[in-house]
Design a protein around this motif. Structure first.
Motif, PDB file in Angstrom:
ATOM      1  N   ASP A 179      37.193  23.773  36.061  1.00 39.85           N
ATOM      2  CA  ASP A 179      36.596  25.103  36.180  1.00 39.85           C
ATOM      3  C   ASP A 179      37.638  26.160  36.510  1.00 39.85           C
ATOM      4  O   ASP A 179      37.572  27.285  35.996  1.00 39.85           O
ATOM      5  CB  ASP A 179      35.506  25.077  37.247  1.00 39.85           C
ATOM      6  CG  ASP A 179      34.679  26.347  37.250  1.00 39.85           C
ATOM      7  OD1 ASP A 179      34.111  26.690  36.201  1.00 39.85           O
ATOM      8  OD2 ASP A 179      34.604  27.010  38.306  1.00 39.85           O
ATOM      9  N   ASP A 180      38.606  25.828  37.369  1.00 40.08           N
ATOM     10  CA  ASP A 180      39.666  26.788  37.701  1.00 40.08           C
ATOM     11  C   ASP A 180      40.420  27.220  36.447  1.00 40.08           C
ATOM     12  O   ASP A 180      40.743  28.414  36.279  1.00 40.08           O
ATOM     13  CB  ASP A 180      40.655  26.173  38.699  1.00 40.08           C
ATOM     14  CG  ASP A 180      40.127  26.165  40.125  1.00 40.08           C
ATOM     15  OD1 ASP A 180      39.177  26.913  40.415  1.00 40.08           O
ATOM     16  OD2 ASP A 180      40.669  25.410  40.946  1.00 40.08           O
ATOM     17  N   LEU A 181      40.701  26.277  35.574  1.00 41.61           N
ATOM     18  CA  LEU A 181      41.426  26.601  34.353  1.00 41.61           C
ATOM     19  C   LEU A 181      40.548  27.407  33.404  1.00 41.61           C
ATOM     20  O   LEU A 181      40.995  28.396  32.807  1.00 41.61           O
ATOM     21  CB  LEU A 181      41.913  25.324  33.668  1.00 41.61           C
ATOM     22  CG  LEU A 181      42.792  25.525  32.432  1.00 41.61           C
ATOM     23  CD1 LEU A 181      44.069  26.279  32.771  1.00 41.61           C
ATOM     24  CD2 LEU A 181      43.121  24.177  31.786  1.00 41.61           C
ATOM     25  N   ALA A 182      39.291  27.005  33.276  1.00 42.44           N
ATOM     26  CA  ALA A 182      38.400  27.655  32.316  1.00 42.44           C
ATOM     27  C   ALA A 182      38.022  29.072  32.735  1.00 42.44           C
ATOM     28  O   ALA A 182      37.956  29.977  31.896  1.00 42.44           O
ATOM     29  CB  ALA A 182      37.140  26.818  32.129  1.00 42.44           C
ATOM     30  N   THR A 183      37.766  29.284  34.015  1.00 48.48           N
ATOM     31  CA  THR A 183      37.244  30.578  34.461  1.00 48.48           C
ATOM     32  C   THR A 183      38.298  31.496  35.067  1.00 48.48           C
ATOM     33  O   THR A 183      38.142  32.718  35.019  1.00 48.48           O
ATOM     34  CB  THR A 183      36.122  30.379  35.494  1.00 48.48           C
ATOM     35  OG1 THR A 183      36.643  29.726  36.659  1.00 48.48           O
ATOM     36  CG2 THR A 183      34.996  29.542  34.910  1.00 48.48           C
ATOM     37  N   LEU A 184      39.363  30.924  35.631  1.00 50.32           N
ATOM     38  CA  LEU A 184      40.378  31.731  36.312  1.00 50.32           C
ATOM     39  C   LEU A 184      41.753  31.636  35.666  1.00 50.32           C
ATOM     40  O   LEU A 184      42.685  32.311  36.113  1.00 50.32           O
ATOM     41  CB  LEU A 184      40.496  31.299  37.790  1.00 50.32           C
ATOM     42  CG  LEU A 184      39.229  31.426  38.642  1.00 50.32           C
ATOM     43  CD1 LEU A 184      39.445  30.774  39.997  1.00 50.32           C
ATOM     44  CD2 LEU A 184      38.839  32.889  38.802  1.00 50.32           C
ATOM     45  N   ASP A 185      41.884  30.783  34.637  1.00 51.76           N
ATOM     46  CA  ASP A 185      43.188  30.509  34.028  1.00 51.76           C
ATOM     47  C   ASP A 185      44.195  30.111  35.102  1.00 51.76           C
ATOM     48  O   ASP A 185      45.325  30.566  35.130  1.00 51.76           O
ATOM     49  CB  ASP A 185      43.707  31.712  33.245  1.00 51.76           C
ATOM     50  CG  ASP A 185      44.962  31.378  32.444  1.00 51.76           C
ATOM     51  OD1 ASP A 185      45.088  30.216  31.993  1.00 51.76           O
ATOM     52  OD2 ASP A 185      45.835  32.267  32.289  1.00 51.76           O
ATOM     53  N   ARG A 186      43.741  29.219  35.992  1.00 57.00           N
ATOM     54  CA  ARG A 186      44.567  28.812  37.123  1.00 57.00           C
ATOM     55  C   ARG A 186      44.613  27.287  37.153  1.00 57.00           C
ATOM     56  O   ARG A 186      43.596  26.627  36.970  1.00 57.00           O
ATOM     57  CB  ARG A 186      43.953  29.351  38.417  1.00 57.00           C
ATOM     58  CG  ARG A 186      44.904  29.467  39.578  1.00 57.00           C
ATOM     59  CD  ARG A 186      44.192  30.074  40.761  1.00 57.00           C
ATOM     60  NE  ARG A 186      43.910  31.498  40.605  1.00 57.00           N
ATOM     61  CZ  ARG A 186      43.017  32.171  41.311  1.00 57.00           C
ATOM     62  NH1 ARG A 186      42.285  31.542  42.225  1.00 57.00           N
ATOM     63  NH2 ARG A 186      42.838  33.462  41.110  1.00 57.00           N
ATOM     64  N   CYS A 187      45.799  26.732  37.393  1.00 57.44           N
ATOM     65  CA  CYS A 187      45.944  25.276  37.430  1.00 57.44           C
ATOM     66  C   CYS A 187      46.805  24.890  38.633  1.00 57.44           C
ATOM     67  O   CYS A 187      47.959  25.304  38.748  1.00 57.44           O
ATOM     68  CB  CYS A 187      46.599  24.770  36.138  1.00 57.44           C
ATOM     69  SG  CYS A 187      46.792  22.968  36.083  1.00 57.44           S
TER      70      CYS A 187
END
Length: 291
Positions: A179-187
């Protein structure tokens, strides 16, 4: 802000958040804590949620996020320069500043959080494990230090508290990795670990973790297990009985969530604690209460 007087009472604040209760693993302002501390805990968590929401706001540019976070820092420290933040955001900072004045808890427990959220605004990737630990140093560890300082506990509790808070933060990153990658572009998965496995972050967009990614997740859980072993010593170091019980419950929940993440796939759905996990942790923590 300069008119805040130490003798003022701090009202119990509702924790403002764009996230639902289903996103929280652990209770905020738990009823296990002494009633006199709960308003201060709510003030702290209200501030933390407000700055977290700034960092996660998809409508703001990185520069605007940093400006708002700088304004929140100025407000909680009683300085000028808070114009970039909204009135609602600043209210959380003003409330926490008054609370810190009443309790004597160091302001660094608040301003260190801002260091982490500034990073979130401008650095969406985590190069390696050491960088993740540094992020947790600012994003998670201040929370434990705040609670222990509020209860007048010794600074000797810091290593075990830091281990617990870092473990919880890494577990949360594992829960939300897709979800972090999908919604915040964060990994937050270490980029060098992905590269060593011949993967990149697109592996997190799959509907299930493949064998190589599963090994990386388990490697992170190995680190969490080591942190949890140190964290398990925390309740025995805490003098305040209610805070000791709170610490023991959270230690138990951290162990249980790590076990769930070993068995379940966070890409297939959010891995969450269940009622039996909470009940089991409460029963296990009862021993700490009787000490």
């Amino acid at each position: 802000m300069n008119d805040m007087r130490p003798q003022q009472a701090i009202p119990v604040a509702e924790v403002a958040s764009g996230k639902g209760k289903q996103d929280e693993n652990f209770p905020v302002g738990s009823l296990l804590l002494d009633r006199r501390h709960r308003p201060h805990v709510h003030a702290y968590y209200g501030f933390a949620r407000a700055i977290d929401d700034i960092a996660d706001n998809s409508l703001l540019s990185p520069e605007a996020k940093v400006a708002r976070l700088d304004a929140m820092e100025a407000a909680v420290l009683g300085r000028f320069g808070g114009e970039a933040a909204s009135a609602g955001e600043l209210a959380h900072a003003v409330r926490l500043r008054a609370s810190l004045a009443l309790t004597g808890v160091p302001a660094t427990t608040a301003t260190d959080l801002i260091v982490a959220f500034r990073r979130d605004a401008v650095q969406p990737r985590t190069p390696d494990w050491d960088d993740l630990l540094l992020y947790c140093r600012y994003s998670a560890n201040p929370v434990g230090r705040y609670l222990l300082a509020l209860h007048g506990e010794s600074e000797a509790t810091a290593p075990a508290s830091d281990a617990l808070c870092t473990a919880l933060q890494v577990l949360n990153h594992l829960q939300d990795c897709a979800d972090d990658l999908a919604t915040l572009d964060r990994c937050y998965i270490p980029q060098d670990w992905l590269a060593q496995a011949g993967l990149d972050e697109t592996a997190l967009r799959a509907s299930a973790a493949g064998p190589a990614l599963r090994r990386i997740l388990d490697r992170l859980l190995d680190e969490v297990d080591a942190l949890n072993r140190l964290a398990a010593t925390l309740p025995g170091q805490v003098v305040d009985r209610r805070m000791r019980l709170e610490a023991a419950v959270i230690v138990g929940l951290s162990h249980r969530l790590a076990t769930r993440l070993r068995r379940e796939d966070p890409l297939a759905g959010r891995v969450k604690l269940r009622r039996n996990d909470v009940a089991g942790s409460l029963l296990g923590a009862a021993r700490a209460w009787r000490r």
